[in-house]
Design a protein around this motif. Structure first.
Motif, PDB file in Angstrom:
ATOM      1  N   TYR A  23       0.828  -1.206   0.000  1.00  0.00           N
ATOM      2  CA  TYR A  23       0.000   0.000   0.000  1.00  0.00           C
ATOM      3  C   TYR A  23       0.864   1.258   0.000  1.00  0.00           C
ATOM      4  CZ  TYR A  23      -3.622   3.366   1.220  1.00  0.00           C
ATOM      5  OH  TYR A  23      -4.464   4.441   1.224  1.00  0.00           O
ATOM      6  N   ILE A  24       1.902   1.295   0.804  1.00  0.00           N
ATOM      7  CA  ILE A  24       2.779   2.455   0.868  1.00  0.00           C
ATOM      8  C   ILE A  24       3.487   2.646  -0.477  1.00  0.00           C
ATOM      9  CG2 ILE A  24       4.804   3.474   1.993  1.00  0.00           C
ATOM     10  CD1 ILE A  24       2.228   3.367   3.761  1.00  0.00           C
ATOM     11  N   ARG A  25       3.946   1.553  -1.098  1.00  0.00           N
ATOM     12  CA  ARG A  25       4.582   1.673  -2.415  1.00  0.00           C
ATOM     13  C   ARG A  25       3.594   2.189  -3.458  1.00  0.00           C
ATOM     14  NH1 ARG A  25       7.123  -3.217  -0.729  1.00  0.00           N
ATOM     15  NH2 ARG A  25       5.621  -4.425  -1.936  1.00  0.00           N
ATOM     16  N   TYR A  26       2.348   1.752  -3.379  1.00  0.00           N
ATOM     17  CA  TYR A  26       1.293   2.232  -4.269  1.00  0.00           C
ATOM     18  C   TYR A  26       1.107   3.743  -4.106  1.00  0.00           C
ATOM     19  CZ  TYR A  26      -3.527   3.345  -5.581  1.00  0.00           C
ATOM     20  OH  TYR A  26      -4.643   3.953  -6.095  1.00  0.00           O
ATOM     21  N   LEU A  27       1.067   4.208  -2.859  1.00  0.00           N
ATOM     22  CA  LEU A  27       0.911   5.644  -2.607  1.00  0.00           C
ATOM     23  C   LEU A  27       2.092   6.438  -3.141  1.00  0.00           C
ATOM     24  CD1 LEU A  27      -0.540   5.598   1.016  1.00  0.00           C
ATOM     25  CD2 LEU A  27      -1.772   6.005  -1.120  1.00  0.00           C
ATOM     26  N   ILE A  28       3.286   5.904  -2.986  1.00  0.00           N
ATOM     27  CA  ILE A  28       4.485   6.587  -3.486  1.00  0.00           C
ATOM     28  C   ILE A  28       4.442   6.667  -5.011  1.00  0.00           C
ATOM     29  CG2 ILE A  28       6.996   6.407  -3.731  1.00  0.00           C
ATOM     30  CD1 ILE A  28       6.982   5.260  -0.826  1.00  0.00           C
ATOM     31  N   ARG A  29       4.059   5.571  -5.666  1.00  0.00           N
ATOM     32  CA  ARG A  29       3.962   5.593  -7.133  1.00  0.00           C
ATOM     33  C   ARG A  29       2.943   6.634  -7.595  1.00  0.00           C
ATOM     34  NH1 ARG A  29       4.394   0.032  -6.445  1.00  0.00           N
ATOM     35  NH2 ARG A  29       2.125  -0.207  -6.567  1.00  0.00           N
TER      36      ARG A  29
END
Length: 84
Positions: free
Chosen positions: A33-39
């Motif tokens: 989820y955090i990687r998704y938000l960063i992308r």
């Protein structure tokens, strides 16, 4: 691609939100989820950079010309007819 471990601190409300996103089945864990938000943020920043560049080019392109709304509408109508 190498992975790097980070430690973050969330409020209880934020933690509950992250957990709810995982429980919804969209993400397997907090990291996904955090990687998704960063992308998403990276994409938004790229769009903003493109827009800023276009604005700067427009500002430096010379004196503005009068807008002919009738000509714009006529061009749009022609394009719509051509598309049919």
């Amino acid at each position: 691609m190498s992975m790097h471990r980070k430690t973050i601190t969330l409020t209880e409300q934020q933690d509950c939100w992250v957990k709810s996103q995982i429980e919804s089945g969209q993400f397997g864990n907090d990291s996904e989820y955090i990687r998704y938000l960063i992308r998403r943020d990276q994409q938004a920043q790229e769009r903003i950079a493109v827009l800023r560049k276009a604005l700067a080019e427009g500002e430096s392109s010379g004196k503005p010309k009068a807008l002919d709304v009738s000509a714009i509408k006529a061009t749009g109508r022609q394009r719509m007819k051509a598309a049919d």
